[in-house]
Enzyme design. Structure first.
Site, PDB file in Angstrom:
ATOM      1  N   SER A 103       0.904  -1.221  -0.136  1.00  0.00           N
ATOM      2  CA  SER A 103      -0.211  -0.047  -0.096  1.00  0.00           C
ATOM      3  C   SER A 103       1.016   1.286  -0.060  1.00  0.00           C
ATOM      4  CB  SER A 103      -0.829  -0.006   1.290  1.00  0.00           C
ATOM      5  OG  SER A 103      -1.286   1.413   1.406  1.00  0.00           O
ATOM      6  N   TYR A 153      -2.731  -1.043   9.952  1.00  0.00           N
ATOM      7  CA  TYR A 153      -2.802  -1.157   8.713  1.00  0.00           C
ATOM      8  C   TYR A 153      -1.396  -0.792   8.140  1.00  0.00           C
ATOM      9  CZ  TYR A 153      -4.377  -1.062   3.812  1.00  0.00           C
ATOM     10  OH  TYR A 153      -4.527  -1.323   2.378  1.00  0.00           O
TER      11      TYR A 153
END
Ligand SMILES: [Zn+2]
Length: 730
Positions: A598, A611
Site C-alpha cells: 500500500s 494497517y
C-alpha cells in the site's frame, strides 16, 4: 419403434419441422454430437444436399452443406458449415482423373483440397473439411459420418470385414483404412454404385458413414447401426465374463478416492514440469471406474503399447500413451516418480525412433516427444494439452480408446493403425498448414494463475484481466461463494471449451472458484492441492486479500485487531508463498508471485496504525521472498492507494466515516454509489494525476508483473496511486 439402449434417440418433429433445411442439418448435427457414444468431440461430420437459389442466375441449384473444418457437432451452428456447389464438386473428378500423379496420399489428392474453396456457394467463408468428397460423392441427400466407440470397436478388429457382414447382414459395406480425402470419396462412390442396396460403409480403423434421402431417416439409421454394433459387442462381452474379465482381468486394485487424490496432488506439478518443454501444458485427471478398470488390468500395458486407433484421436493422444509400471499396493510414491521418469525417457526415445523411421523427405520437423496421456495403475489417467479444453478433449479421446479396445477385444482382437499410417496423419502437410494458420497463442496461454482475494475489488478485476491474456485463473477467496461467482463470470464470458473429459474438480473450464483462509496453512495447502488436481500445477500467484481495521471510537487499536491485521496482511502472504514454494520447486518451471502492499506502507498517518505498519512489513516481505524464491520465482508488490470503487474494504459505513473526517458534504439517504464517487474524487484530487484510481488500474500492474514483460524485475514495489509524492519510495 424399438427402444435404443446404447444411444439416445432425441429427434423431435416439433422442433425439426419449425426449421429451414440448413437449420434441420444443424439440429441433426447437434443431436448426434450431444451423445458421446455417437461421436467424439470434434469428430465426425454431417451434410445435406439442399436446393438453393443461385445468387448470380436466380436459378435453383443443388448445394452441399457440409460441416466445415474446425468446431464440433455438439456446439455447431450454421457458421460451422461450408456450402459448396454440388455439381462443381463432382466436376472435380475429371480434373483429378487427368492428373498423372494421382493416388492415395499423393500430391494430386492433397491439391484437390485446395480446389474445394473454388466451389463455394454464396461466399460462405467456412473452410471445407478434408472429408468433403465423402459427402459429395455418396448418393444420399443426407450423410452422417460418425466415430462411435461401438462401431470403431468393430473397425479396429483384426477380422473387421467379416464381422461387419456378420453384424449388419449386408446392409453395411466395408472399405479398408484409407486416409480421408479424394480417393476415399471415390472408393465410397464406387461401393455405393456397385452395391445398390447398402446405405452405410464401415471405414476400417476409423468409423462409419451412412446416408438416406430423408434427414430424420438418416438420423435414425445412424443410431440404428450404432445400436446394432453395441448390442453385438455387449452380448459377447457378457459371455466372456463382463467387467470382471475385461482386459484379461484385474492385476492391481484402485487406491481409495482420497488416497488417489493425495498421490495425484503430490505428483502432478512435478509431472507437469517433466512433460512441459518450453511450451507448458495443462493437465486433466480422469479416475472414473472404466478408466481404473483399464489401468489396473493385466492387458493394459500390452494394449497401451499398441496405440490408439481412430485417426482423430492420436493428433491429441499421440500415437500411444505412457503406461507407468508401478505397483499401487506398495503406496511408494518415490517409486512412482522413479517409474514415471524412466517411462518418460523411454517414451521420448520411442517417439524419436518412430519419427526417424516414418519421416518423409518433406515431413515437418519432429514435434514435442513427450507423452500427452499417462496411465497409472491404481490411480487413473492424467492427460495434457495446451489449454484446459484441449487436455479435456485428450482425456475424452483416450476414454474412447479404452471403450474401443474393450469392444474390440470382446469380439476379436484389437489392432491399431500401422505406424506409417499414423505418422502420415500426424505429420500430414495439410495438418501442418492448418496448425500454421492458427492465430498466435495469447501472451499468458498455457499458464495458470491463482488470485487470492478474487471475490471482490482488485482481486476480481485482476482475475478478469489475466484471463483475457489466455491464462487459466483460480479465483480464491475466504468467501467461497464470491470466489465461485468470479469464476462463473469468467466461464460464462469465455466459455467452458469443447472438451468433456475430466473427473471431479478436473472437469473445470478456464476458471475455478475455491475457498481458502490465508491465515491457515492447512487451508492453503488444501487449496493448492485442488489446483494441482484441476490443472496439473500453477505458474503465478497474486495475493490481493487484505484487511483494514479502523481504530475504535477512542482512536485506539485493540490488541486482537492489531493481531488480525498482521495475520492477514503479512503472515497470510508469507504462508501462501511458503506453501507455494514447495510446489514451485517440485514443478521446476519459472513463475511469479505478486503481493499487495500500500502507499500507506511509506506514509505514516493518523488513524491507520496497524494497517500502515503491516503494509510496511509486507513491503519488506516482498524483498525477503524475492531472495528466498530466486531464481525460479520472481516476487514483486503492487502498492495501490485508496481504491474505493468496488472495494470490499470500503463498506458504506467506512465511506461515510471518511466523508465526515474530510468534511465532505453528503446526505444520510444518499446512494452508496454516489457517496463512493464523492470520496474517490476527493482522493483523486490529492494525487498528481487527479483521476480516481480504479481496480482496473491496479489489475494492469498485476498483469505486467505476472507477464514476461517485466521478466527481469524482482523484489520491487510498483505504486498505482495516481502519484502521491509523500509515498515516493527512496
Ligand atoms: Zn472421421
Amino acid at each position: 419403434m424399438k427402444p435404443y439402449r446404447h444411444v439416445n434417440y432425441l429427434w423431435d418433429d416439433k422442433k425439426a419441422d419449425a426449421l429451414d433445411p440448413v437449420g434441420r442439418l444443424v439440429y441433426r448435427s447437434n443431436l448426434l454430437g450431444s451423445d458421446q457414444r455417437i461421436t467424439n468431440t470434434g469428430g465426425g461430420n454431417t451434410s445435406s444436399k439442399i436446393t438453393e437459389r443461385d445468387p448470380l442466375t436466380g436459378e435453383p441449384v443443388e448445394v452441399l452443406w457440409v460441416k466445415g473444418s474446425g468446431g464440433d457437432l455438439r456446439t455447431s451452428t450454421r457458421e460451422n458449415f461450408s456450402s459448396l456447389y454440388q455439381a462443381k464438386l463432382v466436376g472435380l473428378q475429371p480434373l483429378y482423373a487427368a492428373r498423372t500423379d494421382k493416388g492415395l496420399k499423393s500430391r494430386a489428392e492433397d491439391d484437390m483440397v485446395g480446389m474445394f474453396p473454388h466451389t463455394t456457394f454464396n461466399l460462405n467463408p467456412r473452410a471445407p473439411s478434408i472429408d468433403t468428397p465423402l459427402h459429395s460423392f455418396l448418393p444420399g441427400r443426407h450423410v452422417d459420418h460418425m466415430h462411435p466407440n461401438a462401431v470403431i470397436a468393430v473397425a479396429a478388429t483384426a477380422d473387421c470385414e467379416r464381422l461387419t457382414r456378420e453384424i449388419f447382414g449386408g446392409k453395411m459395406a466395408y472399405v479398408p483404412w484409407m486416409r480421408p480425402g479424394f480417393e476415399l470419396g471415390l472408393a465410397m462412390q464406387g461401393i455405393a454404385r456397385a452395391q445398390g442396396d447398402v446405405r452405410a460403409i464401415m471405414m476400417g480403423q476409423h468409423g462409419f458413414i451412412s446416408w438416406a434421402d430423408d434427414d430424420k431417416e438418416c438420423y435414425a439409421a445412424t443410431l440404428g447401426f450404432i445400436e446394432q454394433a453395441a448390442e453385438y459387442i455387449e452380448a459377447k462381452y457378457q459371455a466372456k465374463g463382463g467387467d470382471e474379465a475385461a482386459f484379461g482381468g484385474a492385476k492391481h486394485r484402485s487406491l481409495e478416492p482420497a488416497a488417489r487424490r493425495a498421490v495425484l496432488a503430490s505428483i502432478l506439478p512435478w509431472l507437469r514440469g517433466r512433460v512441459s518443454s518450453e511450451r507448458r501444458l495443462i493437465g486433466t485427471v480422469q479416475d472414473d471406474e472404466k478408466t481404473l478398470r483399464f489401468v489396473n488390468s493385466r492387458d493394459a500395458a500390452r494394449l497401451a503399447e499398441l496405440g490408439t486407433s481412430c485417426p482423430d484421436h492420436f493428433l491429441r493422444t499421440k500415437i500411444k500413451p505412457l503406461y507407468v509400471a508401478w505397483d499401487p499396493q506398495s503406496g511408494d510414491t518415490a517409486a512412482l516418480r522413479a517409474a514415471i521418469s524412466k517411462g518418460i525417457e523411454g517414451y521420448r526415445a520411442d517417439y524419436a525412433a518412430y519419427y526417424s523411421k516414418c519421416r518423409r523427405p518433406d515431413s515437418p520437423a519432429m514435434r514435442d516427444p513427450n507423452p500427452t496421456v499417462v496411465l497409472i495403475p491404481g490411480i487413473g489417467m492424467v492427460t495434457w494439452g495446451k489449454d484446459k479444453s484441449e487436455s479435456r478433449v485428450t482425456a475424452e479421446f483416450y476414454t474412447c480408446a479404452i471403450e474401443v479396445m474393450r469392444g474390440a477385444e470382446a469380439i476379436d482382437r484389437y489392432i491399431a493403425l500401422p505406424q506409417q499410417e499414423a505418422f502420415d496423419i500426424e505429420y500430414w502437410l495439410l495438418e501442418e498448414a492448418k496448425l500454421r494458420r492458427m492465430p498466435p497463442e495469447k501472451e499468458l496461454a498455457r499458464q495458470v494463475a491463482i488470485v487470492v482475494g478474487a471475490g471482490s475489488g482488485i482481486g476480481r478485476e485482476t482475475a478478469l484481466r489475466l484471463v483475457r491474456e489466455g491464462t487459466h485463473v483460480v479465483c480464491v477467496d475466504l468467501n467461497e461463494a464470491a470466489a465461485r461467482a468470479t469464476a462463473k463470470e469468467i466461464t460464462d464470458k469465455h466459455g467452458l471449451g469443447i472438451g468433456v473429459g475430466g473427473s471431479g474438480v478436473s472437469s473445470c473450464g478456464p476458471a475455478l472458484g475455491l475457498g481458502a483462509n490465508v491465515t491457515d496453512r492447512a487451508s492453503i495447502r488444501s487449496m493448492l492441492d485442488q489446483v494441482a488436481l484441476a490443472y496439473g500445477g500453477f505458474d503465478h500467484i497474486c495475493v490481493t486479500a487484505g484487511i483494514f481495521v479502523p481504530s475504535d471510537t477512542t482512536g485506539h487499536i485493540p490488541d486482537e485487531k492489531w493481531a488480525a491485521t498482521f495475520a492477514i496482511n503479512v503472515t497470510g502472504s508469507y504462508l501462501v508463498a511458503d506453501e507455494a514454494s514447495k510446489t514451485w520447486s517440485d514443478q521446476g518451471l519459472k513463475g511469479s508471485l505478486v503481493l499487495t502492499t500500500s502507499a500507506n506502507a511509506a506514509v505514516a498517518k493518523k488513524g491507520s496504525l496497524a494497517y500502515d505498519t503491516s503494509k510496511a512489513a509486507a513491503n519488506h516481505l516482498v524483498r525477503e521472498l524475492a531472495i528466498e524464491l530466486a531464481p525460479l520465482v520472481r516476487v514483486n508488490g503492487v502498492a495501490p492507494a485508496t481504491v474505493v470503487q468496488g472495494s470490499a474494504m470500503f463498506p458504506r459505513d467506512r465511506v461515510i466515516g471518511s466523508l465526515a473526517k474530510y468534511k465532505i458534504p453528503y446526505r444520510d439517504d444518499e446512494a452508496t454509489e454516489s457517496l463512493v464517487s464523492k470520496l474517490a474524487q476527493f482522493y483523486a484530487d490529492r494525487t498528481l494525476t487527479k483521476s480516481p484510481i480504479t481496480p482496473a488500474d491496479q489489475a494492469e500492474a498485476y498483469f505486467l508483473l505476472v507477464s514476461g514483460r517485466l521478466s527481469k524485475t524482482t523484489g520491487q514495489i510498483i505504486t498505482v496511486d495516481g502519484g502521491l509524492h509523500e509515498a515516493f519510495l527512496r
